[in-house]
Design a protein around this motif. Structure first.
Motif, PDB file in Angstrom:
ATOM      1  N   GLN A   1       0.985  -1.227   0.033  1.00 47.33           N
ATOM      2  CA  GLN A   1      -0.007   0.108  -0.038  1.00 47.33           C
ATOM      3  C   GLN A   1       0.864   1.086   0.056  1.00 47.33           C
ATOM      4  OE1 GLN A   1      -3.740   0.108  -0.129  1.00 47.33           O
ATOM      5  NE2 GLN A   1      -2.524   2.195  -0.977  1.00 47.33           N
ATOM      6  N   ALA A   2       1.897   1.254   0.899  1.00 49.83           N
ATOM      7  CA  ALA A   2       2.842   2.538   0.722  1.00 49.83           C
ATOM      8  C   ALA A   2       3.636   2.531  -0.448  1.00 49.83           C
ATOM      9  CB  ALA A   2       3.874   2.018   1.906  1.00 49.83           C
ATOM     10  N   LEU A   3       3.865   1.401  -1.335  1.00 53.62           N
ATOM     11  CA  LEU A   3       4.499   1.728  -2.652  1.00 53.62           C
ATOM     12  C   LEU A   3       3.572   1.999  -3.656  1.00 53.62           C
ATOM     13  CD1 LEU A   3       7.151  -1.433  -2.472  1.00 53.62           C
ATOM     14  CD2 LEU A   3       7.269   1.003  -2.089  1.00 53.62           C
ATOM     15  N   VAL A   4       2.232   1.849  -3.458  1.00 53.68           N
ATOM     16  CA  VAL A   4       1.152   2.360  -4.188  1.00 53.68           C
ATOM     17  C   VAL A   4       0.937   3.878  -3.977  1.00 53.68           C
ATOM     18  CG1 VAL A   4      -1.280   2.380  -4.761  1.00 53.68           C
ATOM     19  CG2 VAL A   4       0.113   0.049  -4.635  1.00 53.68           C
ATOM     20  N   ASP A   5       0.965   4.313  -2.793  1.00 56.56           N
ATOM     21  CA  ASP A   5       0.695   5.553  -2.308  1.00 56.56           C
ATOM     22  C   ASP A   5       2.096   6.535  -3.155  1.00 56.56           C
ATOM     23  OD1 ASP A   5      -1.689   4.985  -1.276  1.00 56.56           O
ATOM     24  OD2 ASP A   5      -0.636   4.740   0.692  1.00 56.56           O
ATOM     25  N   ALA A   6       3.072   5.822  -3.000  1.00 51.58           N
ATOM     26  CA  ALA A   6       4.410   6.571  -3.466  1.00 51.58           C
ATOM     27  C   ALA A   6       4.580   6.262  -4.835  1.00 51.58           C
ATOM     28  CB  ALA A   6       5.659   5.898  -2.732  1.00 51.58           C
ATOM     29  N   HIS A   7       3.599   5.669  -5.568  1.00 54.26           N
ATOM     30  CA  HIS A   7       3.533   5.771  -7.231  1.00 54.26           C
ATOM     31  C   HIS A   7       4.559   4.506  -7.882  1.00 54.26           C
ATOM     32  CE1 HIS A   7       0.817   8.954  -6.689  1.00 54.26           C
ATOM     33  NE2 HIS A   7       1.823   9.601  -6.308  1.00 54.26           N
ATOM     34  N   LEU A   8       5.122   4.081  -6.899  1.00 49.88           N
ATOM     35  CA  LEU A   8       6.047   2.856  -7.497  1.00 49.88           C
ATOM     36  C   LEU A   8       5.215   1.639  -8.146  1.00 49.88           C
ATOM     37  CD1 LEU A   8       8.935   1.676  -8.274  1.00 49.88           C
ATOM     38  CD2 LEU A   8       8.774   0.399  -5.983  1.00 49.88           C
ATOM     39  N   LEU A   9       4.129   1.280  -7.534  1.00 49.89           N
ATOM     40  CA  LEU A   9       3.185   0.160  -8.078  1.00 49.89           C
ATOM     41  C   LEU A   9       1.813   0.643  -8.511  1.00 49.89           C
ATOM     42  CD1 LEU A   9       3.864  -2.218  -4.888  1.00 49.89           C
ATOM     43  CD2 LEU A   9       4.901  -2.144  -7.390  1.00 49.89           C
ATOM     44  N   LEU A  10       1.282   0.211  -9.674  1.00 52.75           N
ATOM     45  CA  LEU A  10       0.093   0.379 -10.026  1.00 52.75           C
ATOM     46  C   LEU A  10      -0.780  -0.753 -10.244  1.00 52.75           C
ATOM     47  CD1 LEU A  10       1.175   2.507 -13.384  1.00 52.75           C
ATOM     48  CD2 LEU A  10       0.124   3.421 -11.366  1.00 52.75           C
ATOM     49  N   LEU A  11      -2.311  -0.833 -10.321  1.00 53.31           N
ATOM     50  CA  LEU A  11      -2.918  -1.855 -10.567  1.00 53.31           C
ATOM     51  C   LEU A  11      -2.467  -2.601 -11.905  1.00 53.31           C
ATOM     52  CD1 LEU A  11      -6.483  -1.149  -9.496  1.00 53.31           C
ATOM     53  CD2 LEU A  11      -4.942  -2.561  -8.480  1.00 53.31           C
ATOM     54  N   ALA A  12      -2.283  -3.897 -11.904  1.00 46.83           N
ATOM     55  CA  ALA A  12      -1.954  -4.572 -13.231  1.00 46.83           C
ATOM     56  C   ALA A  12      -3.110  -4.435 -14.048  1.00 46.83           C
ATOM     57  CB  ALA A  12      -1.229  -6.168 -13.048  1.00 46.83           C
TER      58      ALA A  12
END
Length: 453
Positions: free
Chosen positions: A442-453
């Motif tokens: 969740q933190a890496l989504v919030d920091a924009h490293l991860l997106l929904l595939a």
């Protein structure tokens, strides 16, 4: 012992700039130093982008970069980066290109902006009670206008070369391409698009203050090159002089290489990637400042100069000697890796954010949130490097302007995420329990490293 409510959160997102002086060199945990160091150094470099421009990167870096011009032929046509329909859309279908994003050049002359711009007042009307002077109106037309599709088209039909500047800001294929290339090279990259009609020439013989890659997208263009600065310095004949670029060809020119180009009978389109040098002056400027702020007390660095120092040379003697003694100590203690790491953090922090898909991910996860089977993918345009804060045994995952701080034992999970394309949080069970891995993702989504595939 702190209660659960009082304990510091395991995962935090902070501004990278606020961590100056707190991060050591690239991660080197004793039990897995080599793997961590390798991950921090190489991710998320896409070598395919670099190889598309230079061929085999090792001989290019050793023997060509900064020295001589080179052409790579029979590669991928740059039509995947830009084609005529893209230019049509930017200029005629959605005509909102501002003055600073467009130029027209004919036979070495830059066409005046007033000949192809229209006022933004047509798009964004001013309040009725605002009366512009003639000077204000002229200034607005020349500096804040937008391209007139009909006037630009007429100029190109009349032999002018159309240049769409800084296209990496607004054309997604070039956004991703430039980010991949600048992370592979370690230098900043920007993209311009050139559209030249048949039997035409834009600029005359000139040179650029940066290294250049030219990727031919469609049509053909004749190029004339003269000796590069390195060739002139070594009194060598130019390795390349006259050539024709065809779709799939990539020309590299070191900064300062004199060149000109023209078309024959057909229209030509290419992308120019300008590479802004990251110099040793930059390294010293960023790393020395950080080392000083780490090592010398703030009261010494921020102390005022004595009154009258302009004409009283003796007033600064003592403080200067103490400052220089501290500086010598700092330099004696600084090793090359510490300096490189300090500059790496600064370089990543200064990269422009490239986070396409962030709103779409937030919209969907706002309903469901991250769970153990959520399919996530790595955002390739976001850099990722790992640093360690030894005193607290925490890792700093530097993602450009944002940093996610995690406990040391999250390191292997972070490396797995950074290295893979798509994954699910449950894939991290080898390193983290369910609450830890969901918090990290969740933190890496919030920091924009991860997106929904």
């Amino acid at each position: 012992m702190l209660s659960t409510a009082q304990q510091a959160p395991r995962v935090q997102i902070v501004n990278t700039a606020s961590l100056r002086g707190q991060m050591s060199s690239l991660v080197s945990l004793p039990e897995e130093a080599e793997a961590l160091d390798d991950a921090a150094r190489t991710l998320p470099v896409d070598k395919e982008t670099l190889r598309r421009c230079v061929g085999d990167e090792e001989p290019f870096i050793a023997d060509v970069w900064g020295k001589r011009a080179q052409v790579v032929t029979q590669g991928i046509p740059a039509s995947d980066l830009i084609d005529v329909s893209d230019i049509d859309r930017m200029l005629t279908s959605q005509p909102l290109l501002r003055a600073e994003l467009i130029r027209l050049v004919r036979k070495g002359d830059i066409l005046p902006r007033g000949s192809y711009l229209r006022s933004l007042r047509e798009v964004y009307p001013r309040p009725v009670d605002h009366r512009m002077t003639e000077v204000e109106r002229t200034f607005e037309d020349l500096t804040h206008g937008i391209a007139s599709p009909a006037e630009v088209t007429a100029a190109v039909r009349g032999g002018a070369t159309l240049i769409l500047q800084s296209a990496h800001w607004y054309h997604p294929p070039l956004t991703a391409f430039c980010r991949s290339l600048e992370l592979a090279l370690g230098h900043r990259c920007r993209a311009n698009i050139y559209l030249t009609p048949g039997s035409a020439q834009g600029f005359g013989l000139h040179s650029d203050p940066h290294d250049v890659f030219v990727l031919q997208a469609f049509g053909e263009k004749n190029w004339h090159l003269e000796a590069t600065p390195w060739e002139r310095q070594h009194r060598m004949e130019p390795g390349l002089t006259d050539l024709v670029l065809r779709p799939g060809d990539v020309l590299y020119m070191p900064q300062g290489t004199p060149h000109r180009a023209h078309t024959q009978s057909g229209q030509s389109g290419h992308v120019t990637i300008s590479v802004t040098s990251n110099t040793w002056r930059d390294v010293l400027r960023t790393s020395l400042l950080e080392l000083l702020e780490e090592s010398l007390p703030a009261e010494q660095l921020d102390a005022e100069l004595p009154v009258g120092w302009l004409h009283d040379r003796g007033s600064t003697t003592g403080p200067t000697e103490r400052l220089m003694a501290g500086l010598r100590t700092v330099l004696d203690d600084a090793d090359s890796e510490r300096i490189r790491s300090a500059h790496l953090r600064t370089f990543l922090t200064e990269l422009t954010d490239r986070i396409p898909g962030a709103f779409a991910t937030d919209h969907t996860l706002g309903f469901f949130g991250v769970n153990d089977t959520t399919r996530l993918r790595r955002q390739e345009t976001v850099p990722c490097a790992l640093f360690r804060q030894p005193e607290t045994r925490r890792l700093h995952v530097v993602l450009g302007r944002r940093t996610v701080t995690v406990p040391d034992h999250f390191g292997s999970a972070v490396r797995h995420i950074a290295a893979c394309g798509e994954f699910q949080p449950q894939d991290l069970s080898f390193a983290l329990d369910v609450s830890e891995r969901l918090e990290l993702c969740q933190a890496l989504v919030d920091a924009h490293l991860l997106l929904l595939a």
